[in-house]
Design a protein around this motif. Structure first.
Motif, PDB file in Angstrom:
ATOM      1  N   PHE A 201     -13.023   0.618 -16.136  1.00 36.21           N
ATOM      2  CA  PHE A 201     -12.853  -0.828 -16.224  1.00 36.21           C
ATOM      3  C   PHE A 201     -11.390  -1.222 -16.042  1.00 36.21           C
ATOM      4  O   PHE A 201     -10.478  -0.488 -16.423  1.00 36.21           O
ATOM      5  N   LEU A 203      -9.494  -4.467 -17.283  1.00 34.18           N
ATOM      6  CA  LEU A 203      -9.643  -5.675 -18.101  1.00 34.18           C
ATOM      7  C   LEU A 203      -8.367  -6.502 -17.997  1.00 34.18           C
ATOM      8  O   LEU A 203      -7.589  -6.604 -18.938  1.00 34.18           O
ATOM      9  N   CYS A 211     -10.976  -9.058 -13.786  1.00 33.48           N
ATOM     10  CA  CYS A 211     -11.484  -7.813 -14.347  1.00 33.48           C
ATOM     11  C   CYS A 211     -12.284  -7.090 -13.272  1.00 33.48           C
ATOM     12  O   CYS A 211     -12.616  -7.671 -12.229  1.00 33.48           O
ATOM     13  N   SER A 233     -12.220 -13.162 -14.706  1.00 27.44           N
ATOM     14  CA  SER A 233     -12.397 -12.796 -16.115  1.00 27.44           C
ATOM     15  C   SER A 233     -13.379 -13.695 -16.847  1.00 27.44           C
ATOM     16  O   SER A 233     -14.122 -13.246 -17.730  1.00 27.44           O
ATOM     17  N   PHE A 236     -16.856 -12.246 -16.414  1.00 29.03           N
ATOM     18  CA  PHE A 236     -17.030 -10.790 -16.385  1.00 29.03           C
ATOM     19  C   PHE A 236     -17.905 -10.272 -17.516  1.00 29.03           C
ATOM     20  O   PHE A 236     -18.871  -9.539 -17.286  1.00 29.03           O
ATOM     21  N   GLU A 237     -17.591 -10.617 -18.743  1.00 29.70           N
ATOM     22  CA  GLU A 237     -18.314 -10.062 -19.885  1.00 29.70           C
ATOM     23  C   GLU A 237     -19.796 -10.422 -19.857  1.00 29.70           C
ATOM     24  O   GLU A 237     -20.658  -9.576 -20.108  1.00 29.70           O
ATOM     25  N   LEU A 240     -21.506  -8.256 -17.234  1.00 30.75           N
ATOM     26  CA  LEU A 240     -21.247  -6.821 -17.239  1.00 30.75           C
ATOM     27  C   LEU A 240     -22.496  -5.951 -17.206  1.00 30.75           C
ATOM     28  O   LEU A 240     -22.566  -5.013 -16.407  1.00 30.75           O
ATOM     29  N   LYS A 271     -19.934   0.151 -23.975  1.00 26.71           N
ATOM     30  CA  LYS A 271     -19.300  -0.811 -23.094  1.00 26.71           C
ATOM     31  C   LYS A 271     -17.813  -0.792 -23.350  1.00 26.71           C
ATOM     32  O   LYS A 271     -17.346  -0.192 -24.320  1.00 26.71           O
ATOM     33  N   GLU A 273     -14.110  -1.419 -24.587  1.00 29.34           N
ATOM     34  CA  GLU A 273     -13.596  -2.015 -25.817  1.00 29.34           C
ATOM     35  C   GLU A 273     -12.839  -3.287 -25.501  1.00 29.34           C
ATOM     36  O   GLU A 273     -12.189  -3.395 -24.495  1.00 29.34           O
TER      37      GLU A 273
END
Length: 273
Positions: A201, A203, A211, A233, A236-237, A240, A271, A273
Motif C-alpha cells: 500500500f 497511503l 493512495c 485518498s 480509497f478506504e 479498498l 488491511k 494500518e
C-alpha cells in the motif's frame, strides 16, 4: 532387469540430472539479479548453497551462451547481454498480453491501472489503463517512481531479502510527504507486513492525496513487474475491499494468459494500518 529396462533407467537418470542442472543455473541467475557490481563465485555459492566447483562449472556454461559475463580474474560475475535480449522480447509479449486485462480492470473499478517494471532502483511505468472519471489519478508511460514509497515499488522490494533491499535503497531515504517512511528499519518493517499480506500500500507516501494498492506479477523469467491501482485518498478506504479483490483477479488473468506463473501467491491478511 531387461536391457530395455536398463536403457530406460539410464535415460531417466540423465533427464533428472539435466533438470537439476537447469534448476541450479536458474538459481544462479536469480542470485545475480540486481547485482550491478557482480558477485564472486564464492558469494554465488553461498547464496545458492552449492559447492564453489559446481557454481564455477555452471557459470562457465552460462558465460559461453552470454547469459552471464565474468571478469578477467573470475570475479564480478554479472548477468549477460543474451538475457537483456530475451527480457526485451518477453516484455513486448507481456505488454500485449496484459493491456486488455488492465483495461478490463479499469472498467470494473473505474480507476486508473498501472503496470510497472523494476529497473535499477526505481519502478518504471510501461502500460496504463486510464480512468475517465473527472477526479482520477493521471499516469504517464515512462514515468519513474521510487520503490520505498509506492505500492508497486514496495511490492517489488518485498520479494527481495532485507540484505538486498539495504544494498539497493541504502540508509538515506528522502521523505516525499509526511507519511513517507523516514528510515531503513521502518521500511524493512513495512516490507515484512507486505510479505505477510501479499499486497502493498501507498497511503499518501509519495504524493499527498493519492493512495494506491499494488502486487507483483509472479513470472517465471524476465523482468519483474508490478500492478497498481492509484486512487484519490478521499475514496480509497471505502473502495479498498473491492480494489484488493479485483487487483488479484487481474493478476491471475494476466498470469493465466501469459502462461508463465510460477511463484506461489502470498496470502493476504488484514488491511493496511
Amino acid at each position: 532387469m531387461t536391457e530395455k529396462d536398463e536403457v530406460e533407467k539410464e535415460e531417466g537418470g540423465r533427464r533428472g540430472e539435466s533438470i537439476q542442472v537447469i534448476a541450479r543455473a536458474a538459481a544462479i541467475l536469480r542470485a545475480l539479479a540486481g547485482q550491478s557490481d557482480g558477485l564472486s563465485l564464492g558469494q554465488i555459492a553461498r547464496r545458492v548453497e552449492l559447492p564453489r566447483s559446481t557454481v564455477q562449472r555452471i557459470v562457465g556454461a552460462l558465460a559461453a551462451e552470454q547469459l552471464v559475463t565474468v571478469g578477467r580474474t573470475g570475479e564480478g560475475v554479472r548477468l549477460g547481454p543474451t538475457l537483456a535480449l530475451l527480457a526485451a522480447a518477453a516484455q513486448t509479449d507481456l505488454l500485449s498480453v496484459a493491456q486488455p486485462h488492465l483495461e478490463a480492470l479499469t472498467r470494473r473499478v473505474h480507476e486508473t491501472v498501472n503496470l510497472s517494471v523494476f529497473q535499477g532502483n526505481q519502478a518504471v511505468c510501461v502500460a496504463i489503463s486510464q480512468s475517465e472519471r473527472e477526479l482520477s489519478v493521471r499516469s504517464f508511460l515512462g514515468s519513474s517512481f521510487p520503490l520505498y514509497c509506492t505500492a508497486h515499488g514496495k511490492a517489488l522490494l518485498a520479494e527481495m531479502s532485507d540484505e538486498d533491499v539495504t544494498r539497493l535503497v541504502g540508509s538515506r531515504i528522502e521523505p516525499l510527504t509526511v507519511n513517507t517512511v523516514r528510515s531503513l528499519p521502518q521500511l524493512l518493517a513495512q516490507l515484512r507486513e507486505v510479505r505477510e499480506r501479499g499486497m502493498a500500500f501507498d497511503l499518501g507516501e509519495r504524493t499527498e492525496g493519492i493512495c494506491a494498492v499494488g502486487v507483483t506479477l509472479r513470472l517465471a523469467t524476465g523482468p519483474r513487474y508490478a500492478l497498481s491501482i492509484p486512487v484519490p485518498s478521499l475514496r480509497f478506504e471505502a473502495q479498498l475491499p473491492m480494489l484488493r479483490e479485483e487487483l488479484l483477479r487481474c493478476r491471475e488473468d494476466i498470469e493465466a494468459a501469459a502462461g508463465v506463473a510460477l511463484r506461489p501467491a502470498a496470502s493476504f491478511v488484514g488491511k493496511p494500518e
